[in-house]
Design a protein around this motif. Structure first.
Motif, short mmCIF file in Angstrom:
data_model
loop_
_atom_site.label_atom_id
_atom_site.label_comp_id
_atom_site.label_asym_id
_atom_site.label_seq_id
_atom_site.Cartn_x
_atom_site.Cartn_y
_atom_site.Cartn_z
N MET A 346 -7.51 -2.96 -2.95
CA MET A 346 -8.06 -1.77 -2.31
C MET A 346 -7.09 -1.21 -1.27
N ARG A 347 -6.46 -2.08 -0.52
CA ARG A 347 -5.48 -1.61 0.47
C ARG A 347 -4.33 -0.88 -0.22
N GLU A 348 -3.88 -1.41 -1.34
CA GLU A 348 -2.81 -0.76 -2.09
C GLU A 348 -3.25 0.61 -2.60
N ARG A 349 -4.49 0.69 -3.09
CA ARG A 349 -4.99 1.97 -3.61
C ARG A 349 -5.06 3.02 -2.50
N ILE A 350 -5.56 2.62 -1.34
CA ILE A 350 -5.70 3.58 -0.23
C ILE A 350 -4.34 3.95 0.33
N ALA A 352 -1.60 4.16 -1.35
CA ALA A 352 -0.99 5.09 -2.30
C ALA A 352 -1.47 6.52 -2.06
N LEU A 353 -2.66 6.67 -1.49
CA LEU A 353 -3.18 8.01 -1.16
C LEU A 353 -2.83 8.41 0.28
N ARG A 354 -1.94 7.64 0.90
CA ARG A 354 -1.52 7.88 2.27
C ARG A 354 -2.69 7.74 3.25
N GLY A 355 -3.54 6.75 2.95
CA GLY A 355 -4.67 6.45 3.82
C GLY A 355 -4.45 5.17 4.61
N GLU A 356 -5.46 4.77 5.37
CA GLU A 356 -5.40 3.58 6.21
C GLU A 356 -6.65 2.75 5.99
N LEU A 357 -6.49 1.42 6.07
CA LEU A 357 -7.61 0.49 5.91
C LEU A 357 -7.50 -0.60 6.96
N SER A 358 -8.61 -0.89 7.63
CA SER A 358 -8.64 -1.97 8.61
C SER A 358 -9.91 -2.79 8.41
N LEU A 359 -9.79 -4.10 8.62
CA LEU A 359 -10.90 -5.04 8.46
C LEU A 359 -11.21 -5.68 9.80
N GLY A 360 -12.46 -5.97 10.02
CA GLY A 360 -12.86 -6.63 11.26
C GLY A 360 -14.27 -7.18 11.12
N LEU A 373 -9.05 8.38 4.70
CA LEU A 373 -8.37 8.95 3.55
C LEU A 373 -8.04 10.40 3.81
N PRO A 374 -6.81 10.83 3.47
CA PRO A 374 -6.46 12.25 3.66
C PRO A 374 -7.34 13.14 2.80
N SER A 375 -7.34 14.43 3.15
CA SER A 375 -8.09 15.39 2.35
C SER A 375 -7.47 15.49 0.96
N ALA A 376 -8.21 16.10 0.06
CA ALA A 376 -7.74 16.19 -1.33
C ALA A 376 -6.41 16.92 -1.42
N ARG A 377 -6.22 17.95 -0.60
CA ARG A 377 -4.97 18.73 -0.69
C ARG A 377 -3.79 17.85 -0.30
#
Length: 381
Positions: A346-350, A352-360, A373-377
Motif C-alpha cells: 500500500m505504501r508503494e501504491r500511494i 507512486a501517486l505522489r502521496g504520503e502514508l503514516s502509521l501509528g 493523496l494528490p488530486s486527480a489532476r
C-alpha cells in the motif's frame, strides 16, 4: 466454527471457538478422574492440571504476536500432562490432554516442527507407561497416537476451512467494490460519449439550421414574417439548451467511492465500516480511487486479524488540492506495529501517486492510518 456471539471483551472472543470449548470440557473430564490419585498426589495433580489449563487458555489468547511466549506455553502443556501421568497412569485420562494439545500445535507451528515436538511427547508418553508397569505400554501409546492423528486432522481441516472462508469473503468484497467502481466508471464514459455525440451531431445540425434561418431572415420577402423570427429565437434557445446539456454531461461528479467502500465491507462479518466522507471530496481518477479502496481493504483485514476490532472508522476529507484519509479502529494492537506485505504494498501504491502514508496508534492502542493523496489532476499529470 464459533458459537453465537456473546457480550464479551474482544480479547476474550477466541475462547468461544468450538475447539477451545471442547478442550475445556476435556479438561473437566480429566479433573473428575483426579479422585483416583492417592491422597499424597491429589494436591500436586490439581496443580499440574491447573497449570495445563492456564497454558492452554493463555496460548489461545496470544494467537497474534508473542511467538516466544506462545512456544513456551505450548511446551508447558505436554510437560504438565506427562507429569500428571507420572503420578499415576492407572486412571488413563491424563494423556487425553495431549490430544487437546495436538489441536493447538498443528495450527500454531510449521508441520516439521510440530511433528518433531509431538513425536518427542509421544516417546515420553510411552516411557511413562513403561515406567508405571502398564501391561501394554506400546498398545496404549499407539492407541493414543491414533486419537492424536484424528484430532490433528480435524483441527487442520477446521483451520483451513476458516482461512478459506475468510479469503473468500475478502475476495467477494473486493469483487463487489471493484464492480461498483467499474460500473460508475462505465457510466461516466457513457455520459462523455453521449455528450460528444450530441455536440458533434445535433449541435452541428442546429448550427446549420440557425445559419439557414438567418439567410431566410435576410430575404426582403421573408424579413417581416413572424414565423421566421420565432424560428430563429427557438433555434437559438435550443442550441443554448443543448450546450447546457452537453456541459452537464461532461461535468463529472467523480466516482462513487462511498458506494464502493461500503460494498467492500458489506460481506465481512466483522469489523463493520463507519464512513464519513466530505461533500467536497470528488475522485475522478480511477488510480486514486483504487488506492483508497485498497488502503481501506488492508485496514479492515488488519483490524480483523491483529486487533480484533468491531468497528473501523474511515474519514475522507478535502485538504487543499489533496484528499486526506484517516482510518482508525476500536481494537487494540498486540505488540508493535509491523509493516507486512500488505501495508508495504500500500505504501508503494500511494508513493507512486505522489502521496504520503503514516502509521501509528491511537490513545487506546488501536491502529491508526493517515494518508494524503494528490488530486486527480496532479496524480495523472
Amino acid at each position: 466454527m464459533r458459537f453465537p456471539p456473546l457480550i464479551l471483551h474482544p480479547s476474550l472472543r477466541p475462547l468461544m471457538h468450538t475447539l477451545v470449548v471442547a478442550g475445556v470440557v476435556t479438561w473437566l473430564a480429566v479433573a473428575l478422574s483426579l479422585h483416583f490419585l492417592g491422597e499424597t498426589h491429589v494436591a500436586l495433580g490439581w496443580g499440574l492440571l491447573l497449570l495445563s489449563l492456564a497454558a492452554f487458555l493463555a496460548e489461545i489468547l496470544l494467537r497474534e504476536g508473542h511467538a516466544a511466549l506462545r512456544a513456551g506455553l505450548l511446551l508447558v502443556e505436554p510437560a504438565a500432562a506427562l507429569a500428571l501421568m507420572w503420578l499415576d497412569a492407572r486412571p488413563g485420562t491424563a494423556q487425553v490432554l495431549l490430544i487437546v494439545w495436538i489441536t493447538q500445535v498443528v495450527t500454531a507451528w510449521k508441520p516439521l516442527r510440530a511433528l518433531l515436538v509431538v513425536a518427542a511427547a509421544d516417546v515420553g508418553m510411552y516411557l511413562v507407561f513403561a515406567a508405571q508397569d502398564h501391561p501394554a505400554p506400546l498398545v496404549a501409546s499407539l492407541l493414543n497416537v491414533g486419537f492424536q492423528i484424528f484430532a490433528a486432522l480435524c483441527a487442520h481441516y477446521a483451520d483451513s476451512a476458516g482461512q478459506s472462508r475468510d479469503r473468500l469473503a475478502r475476495v467477494n468484497a473486493d469483487l463487489l467494490a471493484t464492480r461498483a467502481l467499474l460500473a460508475d466508471s462505465a457510466r461516466d464514459a457513457e455520459r462523455v460519449r453521449m455528450a460528444r455525440e450530441l455536440h458533434d451531431v445535433a449541435g452541428h445540425k442546429l448550427t446549420a439550421m440557425t445559419l439557414n434561418l438567418r439567410a431566410l431572415a435576410a430575404d426582403p420577402q421573408l424579413a417581416g414574417r413572424e414565423e421566421v423570427r420565432v424560428s430563429q429565437q427557438l433555434a437559438r434557445e435550443l442550441l443554448g439548451d443543448l450546450r447546457g446539456v452537453v456541459q452537464a454531461l461532461r461535468d463529472s461528479r467523480g466516482l462513487d467511492l462511498a458506494t464502493a467502500l461500503r460494498a467492500l465491507a458489506a460481506p465481512l462479518p466483522r469489523p463493520s465500516l463507519q464512513l464519513a466522507m466530505g461533500d467536497d471530496v470528488q475522485v475522478t481518477d480511477p488510480a486514486v480511487a483504487e488506492a483508497i479502496l485498497r488502503l481501506v481493504q488492508e485496514a479492515l483485514t488488519n483490524s480483523a486479524r491483529h486487533a480484533d476490532a468491531d468497528v473501523v472508522r474511515v474519514r475522507l476529507a478535502r485538504d487543499g488540492d489533496a484528499i486526506a484519509v484517516h482510518i482508525e479502529d476500536d481494537g487494540r494492537l498486540r505488540g508493535a506495529i509491523r509493516e507486512g506485505n500488505g501495508l508495504a504494498g500500500m505504501r508503494e501504491r500511494i508513493t507512486a501517486l505522489r502521496g504520503e502514508l503514516s502509521l501509528g496508534t491511537g490513545a487506546r492502542g488501536a491502529l491508526r492510518i493517515e494518508a494524503r493523496l494528490p488530486s486527480a489532476r496532479e496524480a495523472t499529470s
